[in-house]
Design a protein around this motif. Structure first.
Motif, PDB file in Angstrom:
ATOM      1  N   ILE A  97       0.836  -1.207   0.000  1.00 14.28           N
ATOM      2  CA  ILE A  97       0.000   0.000   0.000  1.00 14.28           C
ATOM      3  C   ILE A  97       0.868   1.254   0.000  1.00 14.28           C
ATOM      4  CG2 ILE A  97      -1.643   1.349   1.387  1.00 14.28           C
ATOM      5  CD1 ILE A  97      -2.900  -1.377   2.198  1.00 14.28           C
ATOM      6  N   MET A  98       1.931   1.254   0.787  1.00 14.18           N
ATOM      7  CA  MET A  98       2.798   2.431   0.837  1.00 14.18           C
ATOM      8  C   MET A  98       3.521   2.659  -0.493  1.00 14.18           C
ATOM      9  SD  MET A  98       2.048   3.756   3.620  1.00 14.18           S
ATOM     10  CE  MET A  98       3.148   5.130   3.442  1.00 14.18           C
ATOM     11  N   ASN A  99       3.937   1.589  -1.154  1.00 11.15           N
ATOM     12  CA  ASN A  99       4.598   1.742  -2.452  1.00 11.15           C
ATOM     13  C   ASN A  99       3.634   2.264  -3.505  1.00 11.15           C
ATOM     14  OD1 ASN A  99       7.539   0.826  -2.710  1.00 11.15           O
ATOM     15  ND2 ASN A  99       6.652  -0.627  -1.276  1.00 11.15           N
ATOM     16  N   LEU A 100       2.411   1.800  -3.474  1.00 11.77           N
ATOM     17  CA  LEU A 100       1.416   2.305  -4.421  1.00 11.77           C
ATOM     18  C   LEU A 100       1.092   3.769  -4.130  1.00 11.77           C
ATOM     19  CD1 LEU A 100      -0.979  -0.777  -4.600  1.00 11.77           C
ATOM     20  CD2 LEU A 100       0.715  -0.073  -6.296  1.00 11.77           C
ATOM     21  N   THR A 101       1.038   4.122  -2.854  1.00 14.47           N
ATOM     22  CA  THR A 101       0.785   5.512  -2.466  1.00 14.47           C
ATOM     23  C   THR A 101       1.930   6.411  -2.933  1.00 14.47           C
ATOM     24  OG1 THR A 101      -0.502   4.831  -0.537  1.00 14.47           O
ATOM     25  CG2 THR A 101       0.406   7.052  -0.505  1.00 14.47           C
TER      26      THR A 101
END
Length: 106
Positions: A51-55
């Motif tokens: 999720i953090m990488n996509l964000t």
């Protein structure tokens, strides 16, 4: 016309998502199916790193929600609370560095 463009953009989004999932699973040593269905810490951490990488790539909570099957509120919660856990964990920082290095290769 708009439909063709939307499909092309979404295919690139989904391709990047699958790549992030694959790399995160390899780095964290987890199964991609269990990543989104198990509550054990290693699966939760891997899911949160995805999720953090996509964000960081600029994806909205809604798009991430559609890709992961999580609610938009759950994605928002992770985005807002995970950085404090991440900054206190050497293991998560190491995993993120490895994920970033793999994503940068292509």
């Amino acid at each position: 016309m708009f439909n063709k463009i939307y499909k092309k953009v979404m295919s690139k989004v989904e391709e990047f998502y699958r790549r992030v999932i694959s790399i995160a699973c390899e780095v964290c040593g987890v199964d991609p199916i269990m990543m989104f269905s198990c509550k054990r810490e290693k699966y939760v951490d891997a899911r949160n790193l995805v999720i953090m990488n996509l964000t960081m790539k600029g994806y909205t909570d809604t798009v991430i929600s559609e890709l992961t099957g999580l609610t938009r509120q759950a994605v928002n919660y992770v985005r807002n609370t995970f950085p404090s856990k991440y900054n206190r964990s050497w293991m998560l920082i190491t995993y993120q560095q490895q994920i970033s290095n793999e994503l940068a290769k292509d």
